[in-house]
Design a protein around this motif. Structure first.
Motif, PDB file in Angstrom:
ATOM      1  N   THR A   1      11.561  -7.626 -10.813  1.00 25.04           N
ATOM      2  CA  THR A   1      11.275  -8.639 -11.817  1.00 25.04           C
ATOM      3  C   THR A   1      11.941  -9.966 -11.465  1.00 25.04           C
ATOM      4  O   THR A   1      12.831 -10.034 -10.605  1.00 25.04           O
ATOM      5  CB  THR A   1      11.762  -8.191 -13.203  1.00 25.04           C
ATOM      6  N   GLN A   2      11.515 -11.016 -12.163  1.00 25.65           N
ATOM      7  CA  GLN A   2      12.068 -12.340 -11.922  1.00 25.65           C
ATOM      8  C   GLN A   2      13.526 -12.442 -12.345  1.00 25.65           C
ATOM      9  O   GLN A   2      14.246 -13.344 -11.898  1.00 25.65           O
ATOM     10  CB  GLN A   2      11.219 -13.371 -12.660  1.00 25.65           C
ATOM     11  N   SER A   3      13.986 -11.515 -13.160  1.00 30.01           N
ATOM     12  CA  SER A   3      15.396 -11.500 -13.579  1.00 30.01           C
ATOM     13  C   SER A   3      16.267 -10.677 -12.641  1.00 30.01           C
ATOM     14  O   SER A   3      17.482 -10.588 -12.842  1.00 30.01           O
ATOM     15  CB  SER A   3      15.512 -10.948 -15.004  1.00 30.01           C
TER      16      SER A   3
ATOM     17  N   ALA B   1       0.837  -1.197   0.000  1.00 28.85           N
ATOM     18  CA  ALA B   1       0.000   0.000   0.000  1.00 28.85           C
ATOM     19  C   ALA B   1       0.872   1.247   0.000  1.00 28.85           C
ATOM     20  O   ALA B   1       1.778   1.375   0.829  1.00 28.85           O
ATOM     21  CB  ALA B   1      -0.913   0.002   1.228  1.00 28.85           C
ATOM     22  N   GLY B   2       0.624   2.156  -0.945  1.00 27.46           N
ATOM     23  CA  GLY B   2       1.303   3.438  -0.968  1.00 27.46           C
ATOM     24  C   GLY B   2       0.467   4.475  -0.254  1.00 27.46           C
ATOM     25  O   GLY B   2      -0.431   4.146   0.523  1.00 27.46           O
ATOM     26  N   VAL B   3       0.725   5.746  -0.528  1.00 25.71           N
ATOM     27  CA  VAL B   3      -0.068   6.797   0.106  1.00 25.71           C
ATOM     28  C   VAL B   3      -1.518   6.712  -0.341  1.00 25.71           C
ATOM     29  O   VAL B   3      -2.434   6.703   0.479  1.00 25.71           O
ATOM     30  CB  VAL B   3       0.522   8.185  -0.198  1.00 25.71           C
ATOM     31  N   SER B   4      -1.747   6.622  -1.654  1.00 23.00           N
ATOM     32  CA  SER B   4      -3.123   6.554  -2.169  1.00 23.00           C
ATOM     33  C   SER B   4      -3.268   5.558  -3.309  1.00 23.00           C
ATOM     34  O   SER B   4      -4.238   5.620  -4.061  1.00 23.00           O
ATOM     35  CB  SER B   4      -3.579   7.943  -2.639  1.00 23.00           C
ATOM     36  N   HIS B   5      -2.320   4.657  -3.480  1.00 23.36           N
ATOM     37  CA  HIS B   5      -2.446   3.608  -4.484  1.00 23.36           C
ATOM     38  C   HIS B   5      -1.944   2.293  -3.910  1.00 23.36           C
ATOM     39  O   HIS B   5      -1.299   2.261  -2.859  1.00 23.36           O
ATOM     40  CB  HIS B   5      -1.712   3.963  -5.787  1.00 23.36           C
ATOM     41  N   ALA B   6      -2.280   1.205  -4.569  1.00 20.45           N
ATOM     42  CA  ALA B   6      -1.944  -0.130  -4.074  1.00 20.45           C
ATOM     43  C   ALA B   6      -1.372  -0.985  -5.195  1.00 20.45           C
ATOM     44  O   ALA B   6      -1.713  -0.815  -6.375  1.00 20.45           O
ATOM     45  CB  ALA B   6      -3.171  -0.798  -3.479  1.00 20.45           C
ATOM     46  N   LEU B   7      -0.510  -1.924  -4.809  1.00 20.24           N
ATOM     47  CA  LEU B   7       0.108  -2.854  -5.747  1.00 20.24           C
ATOM     48  C   LEU B   7      -0.048  -4.275  -5.222  1.00 20.24           C
ATOM     49  O   LEU B   7      -0.145  -4.502  -4.014  1.00 20.24           O
ATOM     50  CB  LEU B   7       1.596  -2.548  -5.923  1.00 20.24           C
ATOM     51  N   ALA B   8      -0.058  -5.244  -6.147  1.00 23.77           N
ATOM     52  CA  ALA B   8      -0.131  -6.649  -5.769  1.00 23.77           C
ATOM     53  C   ALA B   8       0.550  -7.496  -6.830  1.00 23.77           C
ATOM     54  O   ALA B   8       0.697  -7.083  -7.985  1.00 23.77           O
ATOM     55  CB  ALA B   8      -1.592  -7.085  -5.605  1.00 23.77           C
ATOM     56  N   VAL B   9       0.971  -8.694  -6.426  1.00 22.54           N
ATOM     57  CA  VAL B   9       1.561  -9.673  -7.342  1.00 22.54           C
ATOM     58  C   VAL B   9       0.793 -10.975  -7.205  1.00 22.54           C
ATOM     59  O   VAL B   9       0.474 -11.387  -6.077  1.00 22.54           O
ATOM     60  CB  VAL B   9       3.051  -9.926  -7.029  1.00 22.54           C
ATOM     61  N   ASP B  10       0.491 -11.630  -8.331  1.00 20.59           N
ATOM     62  CA  ASP B  10      -0.194 -12.917  -8.248  1.00 20.59           C
ATOM     63  C   ASP B  10       0.790 -14.062  -8.453  1.00 20.59           C
ATOM     64  O   ASP B  10       1.970 -13.862  -8.755  1.00 20.59           O
ATOM     65  CB  ASP B  10      -1.384 -12.985  -9.204  1.00 20.59           C
ATOM     66  N   GLU B  11       0.302 -15.289  -8.266  1.00 19.73           N
ATOM     67  CA  GLU B  11       1.169 -16.461  -8.328  1.00 19.73           C
ATOM     68  C   GLU B  11       1.712 -16.741  -9.723  1.00 19.73           C
ATOM     69  O   GLU B  11       2.657 -17.520  -9.883  1.00 19.73           O
ATOM     70  CB  GLU B  11       0.422 -17.684  -7.799  1.00 19.73           C
ATOM     71  N   ASP B  12       1.166 -16.090 -10.737  1.00 19.33           N
ATOM     72  CA  ASP B  12       1.679 -16.231 -12.092  1.00 19.33           C
ATOM     73  C   ASP B  12       2.696 -15.154 -12.443  1.00 19.33           C
ATOM     74  O   ASP B  12       3.155 -15.074 -13.586  1.00 19.33           O
ATOM     75  CB  ASP B  12       0.521 -16.190 -13.098  1.00 19.33           C
TER      76      ASP B  12
ATOM     77  N   LEU C   1       8.303 -10.458  -9.234  1.00 19.33           N
ATOM     78  CA  LEU C   1       8.431 -11.201  -7.986  1.00 19.33           C
ATOM     79  C   LEU C   1       7.866 -10.448  -6.791  1.00 19.33           C
ATOM     80  O   LEU C   1       7.264 -11.039  -5.904  1.00 19.33           O
ATOM     81  CB  LEU C   1       9.909 -11.512  -7.703  1.00 19.33           C
ATOM     82  N   ALA C   2       8.103  -9.139  -6.743  1.00 22.27           N
ATOM     83  CA  ALA C   2       7.702  -8.349  -5.581  1.00 22.27           C
ATOM     84  C   ALA C   2       7.385  -6.923  -6.005  1.00 22.27           C
ATOM     85  O   ALA C   2       7.797  -6.475  -7.081  1.00 22.27           O
ATOM     86  CB  ALA C   2       8.813  -8.350  -4.536  1.00 22.27           C
TER      87      ALA C   2
ATOM     88  N   THR D   1      22.886  -1.746 -10.770  1.00 18.74           N
ATOM     89  CA  THR D   1      23.523  -2.583 -11.800  1.00 18.74           C
ATOM     90  C   THR D   1      23.723  -4.028 -11.384  1.00 18.74           C
ATOM     91  O   THR D   1      24.231  -4.830 -12.168  1.00 18.74           O
ATOM     92  CB  THR D   1      24.885  -1.978 -12.173  1.00 18.74           C
ATOM     93  N   SER D   2      23.363  -4.386 -10.165  1.00 16.99           N
ATOM     94  CA  SER D   2      23.526  -5.758  -9.693  1.00 16.99           C
ATOM     95  C   SER D   2      22.171  -6.449  -9.611  1.00 16.99           C
ATOM     96  O   SER D   2      21.117  -5.801  -9.611  1.00 16.99           O
ATOM     97  CB  SER D   2      24.198  -5.763  -8.325  1.00 16.99           C
ATOM     98  N   GLN D   3      22.181  -7.776  -9.555  1.00 15.61           N
ATOM     99  CA  GLN D   3      20.930  -8.540  -9.463  1.00 15.61           C
ATOM    100  C   GLN D   3      20.286  -8.327  -8.094  1.00 15.61           C
ATOM    101  O   GLN D   3      20.910  -8.561  -7.060  1.00 15.61           O
ATOM    102  CB  GLN D   3      21.188 -10.026  -9.681  1.00 15.61           C
ATOM    103  N   VAL D   4      19.047  -7.876  -8.076  1.00 21.65           N
ATOM    104  CA  VAL D   4      18.346  -7.503  -6.842  1.00 21.65           C
ATOM    105  C   VAL D   4      17.515  -8.664  -6.321  1.00 21.65           C
ATOM    106  O   VAL D   4      16.867  -9.382  -7.086  1.00 21.65           O
ATOM    107  CB  VAL D   4      17.456  -6.269  -7.096  1.00 21.65           C
ATOM    108  N   VAL D   5      17.488  -8.816  -4.976  1.00 20.73           N
ATOM    109  CA  VAL D   5      16.687  -9.869  -4.346  1.00 20.73           C
ATOM    110  C   VAL D   5      15.615  -9.305  -3.427  1.00 20.73           C
ATOM    111  O   VAL D   5      14.695 -10.011  -3.022  1.00 20.73           O
ATOM    112  CB  VAL D   5      17.581 -10.857  -3.562  1.00 20.73           C
ATOM    113  N   SER D   6      15.722  -8.009  -3.069  1.00 26.13           N
ATOM    114  CA  SER D   6      14.733  -7.378  -2.191  1.00 26.13           C
ATOM    115  C   SER D   6      14.652  -5.905  -2.524  1.00 26.13           C
ATOM    116  O   SER D   6      15.673  -5.271  -2.807  1.00 26.13           O
ATOM    117  CB  SER D   6      15.129  -7.562  -0.716  1.00 26.13           C
ATOM    118  N   VAL D   7      13.437  -5.339  -2.500  1.00 26.19           N
ATOM    119  CA  VAL D   7      13.240  -3.931  -2.795  1.00 26.19           C
ATOM    120  C   VAL D   7      12.237  -3.338  -1.808  1.00 26.19           C
ATOM    121  O   VAL D   7      11.338  -4.036  -1.322  1.00 26.19           O
ATOM    122  CB  VAL D   7      12.760  -3.720  -4.248  1.00 26.19           C
ATOM    123  N   ALA D   8      12.426  -2.070  -1.462  1.00 25.22           N
ATOM    124  CA  ALA D   8      11.515  -1.376  -0.549  1.00 25.22           C
ATOM    125  C   ALA D   8      11.394   0.068  -0.986  1.00 25.22           C
ATOM    126  O   ALA D   8      12.258   0.593  -1.700  1.00 25.22           O
ATOM    127  CB  ALA D   8      12.020  -1.457   0.887  1.00 25.22           C
TER     128      ALA D   8
END
Length: 372
Positions: A257-259, A199-210, A244-245, A280-287
């Motif tokens: 992304t998955q990459s 949840a952002g200030v006034s918008h929302a995001l989600a990811v599904d299993e696909d 992914l997230a 420039t590096s492969q990311v595993v977590s973002v905030a």
């Protein structure tokens, strides 16, 4: 014979506990039992004062345990218990705590508009046709500016609070709802198979299993991506696939992304978008904070970018209007496994279980015992 009482609706009963003692029991659909006891006086006993106690009734633990978590928004907090039930506290003038509502239409008034000093059980949810159910088997929560998101174990999403920008995802843009409403997709059916929410200030995001990313609510800065042409979306709209997230900020969105790359949409006045593209590096977590971003790469290193007016990007005490993307070199930030952000401060969790914080600390949000 004891009366048969169901907790699905409102009910009450009177029990006689001896010749003079009376207990009145009320069971409410809000998930609470209220017991009021009193004792009449006689020649040998003075009249006893009424005593009332209210208890929260929670569902029985589910077979699949939930990882407990806490989420904080603007002036409110959510706690998800291991049993998959939610407690909330804080400001509630727009129903963001999901405690119920009275009235109808655009004049809805939250049942408790003064805020709470204790965590209170978030009891109910409603589907798109208004049927009411228990808000149970919750697997994740996220607190936005003036609304809250609840992800259930069955992959459906519910939201409560302000809805001026359609951030509840119901297909409407009314003032607010104090009962958690089911989020719908662009076709008007329930959004399903969701695995993560933000949840952002006034918008929302989600990811599904696909691996599909979805967004709804405010789009005045293009934070919902290129699939939404208007300034808002009142139903969940697909942004892209291969995700992914997600992490929602004030007026921007980050998609991992998955990459291992980061896609960014929305405002760029503090370098929110351009900074994300510089990792420039492969990311595993973002905030995401209100106007800045954080990422952890596969080697446990932390990258930051965006607004640095409180030092939330630099981590070295320097401040600036805009912080270009950088890889932090602090000796404290080694083997980091995840990051999190408040409006103007940043947190990192290391492999050893240490928490490192930097940025705004006027309210003690860094947890170091100081207020600076």
């Amino acid at each position: 014979v004891a009366p048969q009482i169901t907790i699905d609706g409102n009910a009450s009963a009177t029990a006689f506990l001896g010749s003079q003692t009376v207990a009145q029991i009320g069971i409410f659909g809000t998930g609470r039992i209220s017991i009021r006891a009193s004792q009449a006086g006689d020649a040998n006993h003075a009249t006893a004062a009424d005593v009332t106690r209210t208890f929260v009734v929670v569902p029985a633990p589910v077979s699949r345990a939930t990882t407990p978590m806490v989420a904080s928004g603007r002036s409110h907090t959510l706690y998800l218990s291991p049993e998959g039930i939610v407690f909330a506290a804080g400001a509630n003038n727009d129903g963001r705590l999901g405690m119920g509502e009275s009235g109808s239409g655009s004049s809805l008034v939250a049942a408790n508009s003064t805020g709470l000093t204790q965590m209170t059980f978030v009891a109910t949810r409603q589907n798109k046709i208004g049927e009411t159910f228990t808000l149970d088997e919750v697997s994740a929560v996220s607190a936005g500016g003036q609304f809250s998101l609840f992800l259930r174990a069955d992959g459906t999403v519910y939201a409560a609070g302000s809805n001026l920008f359609g951030q509840l995802g119901t297909g409407k843009t009314d003032s607010f709802r104090g009962v958690a409403q089911q989020v719908l997709n662009s076709t008007g059916t329930a959004l399903t198979k969701i695995t993560a929410i933000s949840a952002g200030v006034s918008h929302a995001l989600a990811v599904d299993e696909d691996g599909n990313a979805w967004g709804w609510g405010d789009n005045s800065s293009g934070q919902l991506g290129t699939s939404v042409s208007g300034t808002s979306a009142s139903r969940a709209t697909k942004i892209t696939s291969g995700v992914l997230a997600v992490a929602a900020g004030a007026r921007h969105s980050f998609l991992l992304t998955q990459s291992g790359t980061i896609l960014a949409y929305g405002a760029d006045d503090f370098g929110q978008k351009t900074g994300a593209s510089g990792v420039t590096s492969q990311v595993v977590s973002v905030a995401s904070g209100e106007n800045h971003g954080l990422a952890v790469d596969k080697d446990g290193r932390v990258w930051t970018w965006g607004d640095n007016r409180a030092g939330e990007v630099s981590a070295d005490g320097t401040v600036s209007t805009q912080g270009a993307v950088r890889r932090l070199s602090s000796s404290l930030l080694v083997d980091v496994i995840s990051v999190a952000a408040g409006a103007e401060h940043s947190l990192a969790l290391t492999k050893e279980g240490k928490i490192v914080g930097w940025g705004q600390n006027r309210s003690g949000q860094l947890g170091n015992g100081a207020l600076i």
